[in-house]
Design an enzyme around this catalytic site. Structure first.
Site, PDB file in Angstrom:
ATOM      1  N   LYS A  73      35.157 -16.375 -32.211  1.00 52.31           N
ATOM      2  CA  LYS A  73      33.446 -16.434 -31.785  1.00 52.31           C
ATOM      3  C   LYS A  73      32.903 -15.283 -31.338  1.00 52.31           C
ATOM      4  O   LYS A  73      31.568 -14.778 -31.534  1.00 52.31           O
ATOM      5  CB  LYS A  73      33.815 -17.153 -30.250  1.00 52.31           C
ATOM      6  CG  LYS A  73      33.385 -18.646 -30.300  1.00 52.31           C
ATOM      7  CD  LYS A  73      33.390 -19.137 -28.623  1.00 52.31           C
ATOM      8  CE  LYS A  73      33.502 -20.158 -28.407  1.00 52.31           C
ATOM      9  NZ  LYS A  73      33.565 -20.619 -27.064  1.00 52.31           N
ATOM     10  N   ASP A  95      29.843 -21.720 -24.631  1.00 50.25           N
ATOM     11  CA  ASP A  95      30.595 -22.922 -24.548  1.00 50.25           C
ATOM     12  C   ASP A  95      29.985 -23.880 -25.728  1.00 50.25           C
ATOM     13  O   ASP A  95      28.645 -24.092 -26.023  1.00 50.25           O
ATOM     14  CB  ASP A  95      30.450 -23.641 -23.276  1.00 50.25           C
ATOM     15  CG  ASP A  95      31.670 -25.106 -23.313  1.00 50.25           C
ATOM     16  OD1 ASP A  95      32.945 -24.420 -23.279  1.00 50.25           O
ATOM     17  OD2 ASP A  95      31.463 -26.074 -23.369  1.00 50.25           O
ATOM     18  N   ASN A 132      38.223 -16.347 -27.616  1.00 46.87           N
ATOM     19  CA  ASN A 132      38.358 -16.737 -28.823  1.00 46.87           C
ATOM     20  C   ASN A 132      37.735 -15.407 -29.641  1.00 46.87           C
ATOM     21  O   ASN A 132      36.568 -15.398 -29.629  1.00 46.87           O
ATOM     22  CB  ASN A 132      37.284 -18.217 -29.267  1.00 46.87           C
ATOM     23  CG  ASN A 132      37.292 -18.538 -30.512  1.00 46.87           C
ATOM     24  OD1 ASN A 132      37.426 -17.922 -31.406  1.00 46.87           O
ATOM     25  ND2 ASN A 132      37.208 -19.923 -30.847  1.00 46.87           N
TER      26      ASN A 132
HETATM   27  P1  ITT Z   1      36.440 -19.651 -25.024  1.00 40.92           P
HETATM   28  O1  ITT Z   1      36.488 -20.746 -24.247  1.00 40.92           O
HETATM   29  O2  ITT Z   1      37.481 -18.589 -24.718  1.00 40.92           O
HETATM   30  O3  ITT Z   1      35.063 -19.036 -25.640  1.00 40.92           O
HETATM   31  P2  ITT Z   1      37.324 -21.796 -26.948  1.00 40.92           P
HETATM   32  O4  ITT Z   1      37.733 -21.902 -28.212  1.00 40.92           O
HETATM   33  O5  ITT Z   1      38.096 -22.672 -25.929  1.00 40.92           O
HETATM   34  O6  ITT Z   1      37.121 -20.140 -26.324  1.00 40.92           O
HETATM   35  P3  ITT Z   1      35.101 -23.431 -26.216  1.00 40.92           P
HETATM   36  O7  ITT Z   1      35.856 -23.933 -25.002  1.00 40.92           O
HETATM   37  O8  ITT Z   1      33.846 -23.262 -26.177  1.00 40.92           O
HETATM   38  O9  ITT Z   1      35.932 -22.369 -26.702  1.00 40.92           O
HETATM   39  O10 ITT Z   1      35.770 -24.760 -27.479  1.00 40.92           O
HETATM   40  C1  ITT Z   1      35.006 -24.316 -28.602  1.00 40.92           C
HETATM   41  C2  ITT Z   1      35.898 -25.361 -29.699  1.00 40.92           C
HETATM   42  O11 ITT Z   1      34.851 -26.051 -30.537  1.00 40.92           O
HETATM   43  C3  ITT Z   1      36.308 -24.491 -30.525  1.00 40.92           C
HETATM   44  O12 ITT Z   1      37.893 -24.003 -30.308  1.00 40.92           O
HETATM   45  C4  ITT Z   1      36.363 -25.031 -31.933  1.00 40.92           C
HETATM   46  O13 ITT Z   1      37.575 -26.044 -32.003  1.00 40.92           O
HETATM   47  C5  ITT Z   1      34.879 -25.699 -31.698  1.00 40.92           C
HETATM   48  N1  ITT Z   1      33.887 -24.866 -32.301  1.00 40.92           N
HETATM   49  C6  ITT Z   1      32.816 -24.300 -31.802  1.00 40.92           C
HETATM   50  N2  ITT Z   1      32.176 -23.762 -32.445  1.00 40.92           N
HETATM   51  C7  ITT Z   1      32.739 -23.837 -33.466  1.00 40.92           C
HETATM   52  C8  ITT Z   1      32.493 -23.203 -34.839  1.00 40.92           C
HETATM   53  O14 ITT Z   1      31.405 -22.266 -35.048  1.00 40.92           O
HETATM   54  N3  ITT Z   1      33.065 -23.610 -36.034  1.00 40.92           N
HETATM   55  C9  ITT Z   1      34.097 -24.581 -35.883  1.00 40.92           C
HETATM   56  N4  ITT Z   1      34.460 -24.983 -34.749  1.00 40.92           N
HETATM   57  C10 ITT Z   1      33.708 -24.589 -33.616  1.00 40.92           C
END
Ligand code: ITT
Length: 196
Positions: free
Chosen positions: A13, A70, A10
């Site tokens: 992130k 996560d 991401n």
């Molecule tokens: P990675 O696993 O590759 O790091 P991902 O986006 O799939 O990327 P996660 O599995 O941790 O990451 O899912 C996190 C989700 O939660 C993310 O896709 C958003 O939908 C939400 N999320 C997490 N942090 C956030 C933030 O700071 N602002 C808005 N939404 C967030």
């Protein structure tokens, strides 16, 4: 300088994490630097399980120290859903817009809009040494998107103390109060001690 692979695909992130690690004796490498890596399967039932799983997976495949995040959204009226399913709330092929639309539909009939973002960070070194931190940020789910910044559910996540959504904040403002910012600042302290 310690080299560390950021175990996240991401980009948004990664951008937030890199901004907070500026000034530390750490060189961050992105997963994009390792083109043929198999993707980690996030089948844990908690943020901690998934963060451990991602850190371990990418550390093994890159032979490097790794930092994984996560994170997700827990909504009171939905019994803490979407939680670990936040990225796939509207299905495996769903995107941020689909996820937000589904959230608004599920909350249509409810006045209780309380929610929180959660983040668990796991660092794993090549010798298996492990550091873990977490952070949360409380807020409310509003009825219409506001702002263009951030990612995920940011434009629906209103932070009362600031009078705006996370998508209306600059990256620096978001990092000051966010779940990820809190987890990362704790991680930076632990990492500095660990590297001494
Ligand atoms: P990675 O696993 O590759 O790091 P991902 O986006 O799939 O990327 P996660 O599995 O941790 O990451 O899912 C996190 C989700 O939660 C993310 O896709 C958003 O939908 C939400 N999320 C997490 N942090 C956030 C933030 O700071 N602002 C808005 N939404 C967030």
């Amino acid at each position: 300088m310690k080299e560390l692979v950021l175990a996240s695909s991401n980009f948004k992130k990664a951008e937030e994490i890199a901004a907070l690690f500026q000034g530390l004796p750490i060189v961050i490498k992105l997963l994009a630097n390792f083109p043929d890596l198999p993707e980690a399967v996030e089948n844990g039932s908690t943020f901690l399980e998934n963060a451990r799983l991602k850190a371990k997976h990418y550390s093994q495949y890159t032979n490097s120290a790794c930092l994984a995040d996560d994170s997700g959204l827990e909504v009171d009226a939905l019994n803490s859903k979407p939680g670990v399913f936040s990225a796939r709330f509207a299905g495996e092929q769903g995107n941020d817009a689909d996820n937000k639309e589904k959230l608004l539909v599920e909350l249509k009939a409810t006045e209780n809009r309380k929610a929180r973002f959660c983040c668990v960070m796991v660092f794993i070194d090549v010798d298996g040494s492990q550091l873990e931190t977490y952070g949360i940020c409380k807020g409310e789910i509003i009825k219409e998107s506001r702002g263009d910044g951030g990612f995920g559910y940011d434009s629906l996540f209103y932070v009362p103390e600031f009078g705006c959504t996370m998508a209306e904040m600059t990256l620096a403002e978001k990092n000051k109060i966010s779940h990820r910012g809190k987890a990362l600042r704790k991680m930076a302290v632990k990492l500095s001690r660990y590297m001494k």
